[in-house]
Scaffold this active site. Structure first.
Site: not given
Ligand SMILES: *Cc1c(COP(=O)(O)O)cnc(C)c1O
Length: 375
Positions: A102, A174, A199
């Site tokens: 990310y 993650d 999310k």
């Protein structure tokens, strides 16, 4: 309820049977920041809400169990969760991170590198033979996103954790994209799990939140100290909203995965699509469109998909990583590992799959027409 019922049963029941005074089924929101003492050194479990609140406790206990950890910490965002974890380390520490990550994580790591003398080596993420050769004397942890983002490659966490253990390194994962319903990194040997709960866990594009889950007493204690000292805590109302979101996680995930699995073959057969990246699980699909010039046209043409910068919610999203989620990764680095200007990333929502495919189809048709007009 037994200690380990199935994950979908467990998420649905979060908070139920927790409220002792009134047996509220839905977790009460305690807004009070202060809790009265009856005498010195005596309280009812709480004294000041940065250090702990009854609403946050329900969330944190549930998430710790969901991720097979010992302690969980709810933070104000996913980035706050990542920062909290990296505040465990001292200056001049070296880390190995999977390369396809990310963009916000990459940006934070660059900041930590500049300001605190942290050092990061980016590693392919699925080349297990080369992992150990990146380890240095001052290496303390490996940071992994699996599946990688946005190229959706899965990383074998057991293989990575075996190497981490061999060299006495922490493994930080993650788990935002897969969620604990698909992948439980601690069971595969991770020490710390991070989520952008914004999310899938919250799931409705209306809560910004993060989570850190730790395995073992030492890390749990260190993180508890940092969490309350730094103060990156999640507000009681957001804790409540996140609990409500997680209750339907299993139902949403099932539908999002099923939609993604129907979108994948549609994209694979389309002449304007060169590559489709789907790891086989979850609701995220990336694909490369035939020509870079089609990307902006396509984003304009979609009517049901929302061109927006997030993922995991009930509404289907489409993202252009190179100008959005990953714009902080320099272009030459992106190109070197295959994150091209032709890549689009889909987060499948819970709409009907046929409507989603029809929307993609009309968008492709429209750009073909545009193209014919121009040539
Ligand atoms: C969004 C995201 C983050 C950052 O979380 P925020 O809640 O936006 O702060 C971290 N990791 C991944 C994989 C993400 O998708």
């Amino acid at each position: 309820m037994t200690e380990r019922c199935r994950q979908e049963t467990f998420v649905t029941q979060i908070g139920n049977r927790k409220d002792e005074p009134f047996h509220a089924v839905s977790t009460p929101v305690y807004f009070s920041t202060a809790f009265r003492h009856t005498e010195i050194s005596s309280n009812e479990g709480y004294d000041y809400s940065r250090c702990g609140s009854p609403t946050r406790d329900v969330l944190e206990e549930a998430v710790a169990q969901l991720e097979y950890g010992d302690k969980a910490f709810a933070t104000a965002s996913g980035m706050a969760a990542v920062h909290l974890v990296f505040s465990l380390f001292h200056k001049n520490t070296h880390f190995i991170s999977s390369r396809d990550i990310y963009g916000g994580n990459y940006r934070l790591f660059a900041m930590l590198q500049d300001k605190y003398g942290f050092e990061f080596t980016y590693w392919e993420g699925d080349c297990y033979d080369t992992l150990a050769s990146n380890i240095k004397e001052n290496t303390q942890a490996i940071f992994i996103e699996s599946p990688t983002n946005p190229l959706m490659r899965t990383v074998d966490l057991v293989k990575v954790s075996n190497i981490a253990k061999q060299y006495d390194l922490l493994l930080i994962v993650d788990n935002t994209l897969y969620t604990p319903l698909i992948q439980q990194p601690i069971k595969e040997g991770a020490d710390i799990v991070i989520h952008s709960a914004t999310k899938y866990l919250a799931g409705h594009n209306d809560v910004l939140a993060g989570l850190v889950i730790a395995k073992g007493e030492k890390l749990s204690k260190q993180l508890a100290f940092l969490h309350q000292s730094i103060g990156t805590v999640l507000s009681p109302y957001d804790c409540f909203s996140l609990i409500r979101g997680i209750k339907t996680l299993a139902l949403r995930m099932e539908k999002q995965e099923s939609n993604a699995k129907q979108i994948v073959p549609y994209l694979q057969q389309h002449p304007l699509v060169t590559d489709v990246y789907y790891p086989g699980r979850g609701g995220m699909v990336s694909f490369e469109i035939l020509d870079e010039v089609y990307a902006p046209l396509f984003l304009k043409a979609v009517q049901l998909f929302t061109f927006a910068e997030s993922l995991g919610g009930v509404e289907s999203f489409i993202t252009y990583p190179v100008t959005q989620t990953h714009m902080d990764i320099p272009e030459e680095i992106r190109n070197a590992y295959g994150l091209s200007n032709r890549l689009l990333r889909i987060s499948a929502g819970i709409e009907h799959a046929n409507d989603l495919i029809a929307d993609l189809n009309q968008a492709f048709d429209l750009i073909v027409k545009e193209d014919v007009k121009q040539t």
